[in-house]
Design a protein around this motif. Sequence first.
Motif, PDB file in Angstrom:
ATOM      1  N   PRO A 122       6.558   6.686  -1.709  1.00  8.86           N
ATOM      2  CA  PRO A 122       5.729   5.659  -1.064  1.00  8.86           C
ATOM      3  C   PRO A 122       4.288   6.133  -0.803  1.00  8.86           C
ATOM      4  O   PRO A 122       4.081   7.165  -0.166  1.00  8.86           O
ATOM      5  N   LEU A 123       3.331   5.346  -1.269  1.00 13.38           N
ATOM      6  CA  LEU A 123       1.928   5.624  -0.937  1.00 13.38           C
ATOM      7  C   LEU A 123       1.676   5.435   0.550  1.00 13.38           C
ATOM      8  O   LEU A 123       0.744   6.020   1.114  1.00 13.38           O
ATOM      9  N   SER A 124       2.500   4.613   1.196  1.00 10.07           N
ATOM     10  CA  SER A 124       2.313   4.372   2.630  1.00 10.07           C
ATOM     11  C   SER A 124       2.617   5.611   3.465  1.00 10.07           C
ATOM     12  O   SER A 124       2.376   5.621   4.668  1.00 10.07           O
ATOM     13  N   LYS A 125       3.147   6.670   2.836  1.00 12.86           N
ATOM     14  CA  LYS A 125       3.294   7.956   3.530  1.00 12.86           C
ATOM     15  C   LYS A 125       2.008   8.774   3.395  1.00 12.86           C
ATOM     16  O   LYS A 125       1.946   9.901   3.912  1.00 12.86           O
ATOM     17  N   GLY A 126       1.017   8.249   2.661  1.00 10.10           N
ATOM     18  CA  GLY A 126      -0.178   9.013   2.330  1.00 10.10           C
ATOM     19  C   GLY A 126      -1.305   8.888   3.346  1.00 10.10           C
ATOM     20  O   GLY A 126      -1.100   8.468   4.486  1.00 10.10           O
ATOM     21  N   LYS A 127      -2.494   9.275   2.885  1.00 10.56           N
ATOM     22  CA  LYS A 127      -3.676   9.340   3.752  1.00 10.56           C
ATOM     23  C   LYS A 127      -4.736   8.372   3.249  1.00 10.56           C
ATOM     24  O   LYS A 127      -4.997   8.307   2.034  1.00 10.56           O
ATOM     25  N   VAL A 128      -5.357   7.640   4.167  1.00 13.46           N
ATOM     26  CA  VAL A 128      -6.452   6.755   3.785  1.00 13.46           C
ATOM     27  C   VAL A 128      -7.748   7.561   3.776  1.00 13.46           C
ATOM     28  O   VAL A 128      -8.077   8.240   4.757  1.00 13.46           O
ATOM     29  N   CYS A 129      -8.460   7.542   2.623  1.00 16.61           N
ATOM     30  CA  CYS A 129      -9.738   8.240   2.499  1.00 16.61           C
ATOM     31  C   CYS A 129     -10.749   7.218   1.997  1.00 16.61           C
ATOM     32  O   CYS A 129     -10.702   6.844   0.816  1.00 16.61           O
ATOM     33  N   GLY A 130     -11.656   6.778   2.860  1.00  9.01           N
ATOM     34  CA  GLY A 130     -12.620   5.751   2.460  1.00  9.01           C
ATOM     35  C   GLY A 130     -11.895   4.504   2.008  1.00  9.01           C
ATOM     36  O   GLY A 130     -11.052   3.963   2.731  1.00  9.01           O
ATOM     37  N   GLN A 131     -12.202   4.072   0.796  1.00  8.96           N
ATOM     38  CA  GLN A 131     -11.571   2.863   0.262  1.00  8.96           C
ATOM     39  C   GLN A 131     -10.371   3.192  -0.628  1.00  8.96           C
ATOM     40  O   GLN A 131     -10.019   2.410  -1.513  1.00  8.96           O
ATOM     41  N   SER A 132      -9.776   4.357  -0.415  1.00  3.92           N
ATOM     42  CA  SER A 132      -8.626   4.717  -1.241  1.00  3.92           C
ATOM     43  C   SER A 132      -7.505   5.286  -0.392  1.00  3.92           C
ATOM     44  O   SER A 132      -7.680   5.595   0.786  1.00  3.92           O
ATOM     45  N   VAL A 133      -6.337   5.420  -1.027  1.00  2.71           N
ATOM     46  CA  VAL A 133      -5.200   6.033  -0.349  1.00  2.71           C
ATOM     47  C   VAL A 133      -4.689   7.151  -1.261  1.00  2.71           C
ATOM     48  O   VAL A 133      -4.613   6.997  -2.471  1.00  2.71           O
ATOM     49  N   GLN A 134      -4.364   8.276  -0.640  1.00  2.00           N
ATOM     50  CA  GLN A 134      -3.984   9.468  -1.377  1.00  2.00           C
ATOM     51  C   GLN A 134      -2.506   9.744  -1.139  1.00  2.00           C
ATOM     52  O   GLN A 134      -2.065   9.840   0.009  1.00  2.00           O
TER      53      GLN A 134
END
Lengths: 368, 368, 368
Positions: free
Chosen positions: B83-95
């Motif tokens: 899941p990307l929802s476990k990731g980190k928001v960086c600016g206008q992207s998700v990591q």
Amino acid sequence: MDQTVQTDTPDDTPSFGAGHTNSTDLRRIRSNPDFWYPVAWSKELKAGKTIGTRYAGTPIALVRPTEGTVFALEDRCAHRQVPLSKGKVCGQSVQCCYHGWAYGRSGRCIDVPYLGKGKLPNGVRTFPCREQDGLIFIFPGDPDKADTVPLPPRLARVGDPAYKTRFFGQEVKCHYSFMHENLMDMNHQFMHMKQMGQMRPRFLGQKREPGLVEAQYSFARTSGKQPLGEALIFGERRDSSEKFQHRDVMTIRTEYPYQTLRIQTGDEDPVMDLWIVYVPQDAEELTNRTFGLLSVKRPKVPGVLELAWPFLVAFTERIFAEDREIVELEQNAWRELGGDHNVEVFPVINALRALLAECGVSEPAVNA
Amino acid sequence: MDQTVQTDTPDDTPSFGAGHTNSTDLRRIRSNPDFWYPVAWSKELKAGKTIGTRYAGTPIALVRPTEGTVFALEDRCAHRQVPLSKGKVCGQSVQCCYHGWAYGRSGRCIDVPYLGKGKLPNGVRTFPCREQDGLIFIFPGDPDKADTVPLPPRLARVGDPAYKTRFFGQEVKCHYSFMHENLMDMNHQFMHMKQMGQMRPRFLGQKREPGLVEAQYSFARTSGKQPLGEALIFGERRDSSEKFQHRDVMTIRTEYPYQTLRIQTGDEDPVMDLWIVYVPQDAEELTNRTFGLLSVKRPKVPGVLELAWPFLVAFTERIFAEDREIVELEQNAWRELGGDHNVEVFPVINALRALLAECGVSEPAVNA
Amino acid sequence: MDQTVQTDTPDDTPSFGAGHTNSTDLRRIRSNPDFWYPVAWSKELKAGKTIGTRYAGTPIALVRPTEGTVFALEDRCAHRQVPLSKGKVCGQSVQCCYHGWAYGRSGRCIDVPYLGKGKLPNGVRTFPCREQDGLIFIFPGDPDKADTVPLPPRLARVGDPAYKTRFFGQEVKCHYSFMHENLMDMNHQFMHMKQMGQMRPRFLGQKREPGLVEAQYSFARTSGKQPLGEALIFGERRDSSEKFQHRDVMTIRTEYPYQTLRIQTGDEDPVMDLWIVYVPQDAEELTNRTFGLLSVKRPKVPGVLELAWPFLVAFTERIFAEDREIVELEQNAWRELGGDHNVEVFPVINALRALLAECGVSEPAVNA
């Protein structure tokens, strides 16, 4: 005399290691619905109330009006299939909790609150229903046969003042056949060694009649003392030194679909009389609810049995917990192996297996 | 006048006891993805964060950058599907949390930390996404249609100072169609008798337009007192002795895929205005998450509604708990019976069933 | 020099976005049973006892007589398939808890208490069994191969006084291949940022031999301080300012079916040496039990490692918890998508995937 059990005749010689090559798997044999099955204890159902219960995947609403006998309906409203047992008892009818559709004793829909009486929909299925000795029975099969198939005339010794009876039971996650085999094969007494000490069963013989298999045993204590709980059931203490070894006879009978176990000495009344049945719960019949009645003969000194009752209850609960664990492990193995791999060497158990297969139904369950 | 509901025309006469003979089972009709569905409350998603949500088995990552609007990606990294929802928001992207692959608003993969920029792999699917009245909506169907399919212009009376709005909802383990039927058939008010006293609904008529079914009712209290919670919603107390019976009109409408319920007297503003939708969660669509907005008109005395709010919340929670239990029991019955056996006799519910079947999708789910 | 990893040759260019088009799904490849697999820690099995364990759906009873070595039987009595591990150890045999059937070290049935000795039924399957370095291994495949397939000569640095070894492990709900990939792709160090600070791995190269894939990395700290737990494992503190960056080399090797990870500087003994294996538990092999041995080189000052051990344990537990969560999410995605959709761009991981597919077994599981 050699105490090991010998197969009765050469024909009974088991084919070791091969497993059963029957075309049918005993654990897929469904219980025969053309018998009376208990589905609840009487005390579970108060006057003016309804409860939900099950037989082999069929939900059943039991209804006890404030006046008149208990009746049994399929536990699904004809409208939207929600349980009628969530509803309200009104006189001789039960009203569905959702939109108020009402059904009478015959299963006919007698009221839809928002519909003209001339337009009432069809009703729900009913089951013949009787109450006896603290149990509510239904007849899940062909209703036309209900009148000719008798209920057992007496369950254990309920109502006999010379006995005190324990009502017990619970859900066990296995096919009912494992329960029958467990009780009839007294060699499994090995498993209860911690509870009962080392007892050696001697197999005395078996009887086979249509619809019936019976086994008889005597016991000898090979070491240890008789525990209190057992002493209460057997009626007196016996030590391994005593000459009374093998005096009591234990008779275990499967009289389809019920099972009984009696302990008696000579022609005397039994010191213990158990009646038990294992009622399938789910459509695949891989779980059962056990209803057991255990009658113990009162000793001559009044009040002793009442005093000792809590010990007897705890003792039987421990025994039953051990039995439940092992039969659920058998069911687990069946699931993992995808079928029955039993290699049975004890002739009476093979007779019992044949009985259960003959008396049961081999067609697949309706909802399976 | 007879208060029982009569079917409108002879053509509507139900075929009792036969069940529906439709070729399709309503509980297998999938929701039409070419509509806007809420998938989260706005307050669930903080700035600079991402959360995971679902529509009909499709996992969705909602991303709220610290600047700019929320966006929605399929919630599976293109690399290893975590899941990307476990990731980190960086600016206008998700990591992605696992190996750091990053995705922009368009779903394109914009960085793999250990790979040259010229070799970036493909990205992930995106969903049109809008936020309105405290809800985050996505458009799970054909993205080209998103601009032409309107969001509801207003959800209940959110933002209207003359009303106070409650946001509520939870997961319910049933097909969304059971929810629509539950609310529209006010004869189920029978079930809420303990909460609301004995109220008798009178069906006033129905309306059918493309994409829409509407039912109107009035009510008469037949016994008991009006409870406080209900009085707060209805705006004033009325007893069975009053002549005001049947003055209020309740209008329930399914305007696919949403549902509304309004209570009003004559041409006055409604005393209550509910907007509700049931968003399928799993691929088989046999569970839904309910998003409801319940607007209650403020009485003339200021502050009264705020004071009474906890009672209103508790009242609606009890009602909703009863509804949830019964629709989950319906779903259970459907599973056990292997399909829909409803015998519906109420014409407006049959119209609603037809609407849901027409507007929905009958092909099997992708992952089913 | 650019620190991003470049694919080694043009032939390695991944086909982005297409997923693997292999005819076999890596997550359906069964582990090769013709190897030695640990199934229990030595300390789990006391003298005179038996315990139940598993390999790929096969239940295994481990028996440790009071004298002699451990032996392993299929954990199902030949009679009624209940676990022998519920039974009693008597000398060099184990006796089933239910009816007392007894089995010797060879699996042969040596006693049925109620049956003549001449009529004993067949026994149960056995497994070659060895004990080494605190682990009990079995050989689940062809027993004739057991003698020629060696056990690993040494597990991590167990028994070496220059090291202290931690034994750890637990059940993880995923196919063993996810575990191998997790450890070998050090780019996933991104995920442990909270535990370890920002470390940038540099891929130094890979090695491929029959039955073996190896990857080498060095690391540079890009920000943050080295945590204590890590310092203990790596043997000394290093800050991002230091010139010692990239001095240590991490070597991760899958030597089928085991995996090792070593950290060393030049030709010195490793500061850390990990041996780990992921033993399939269920028949579908979608869960595994991890057995890991982590040896850490003792610093020059005696006692320091013992003092710091609880921190090291807590640190590795947190790392392992993060890894477990992510691989279980991968397995969930696999289930939901109905197969492996990985788009792998890292050559060494593609080499590892090829290794696991070649060394494993692609036939379906017996009981699947």
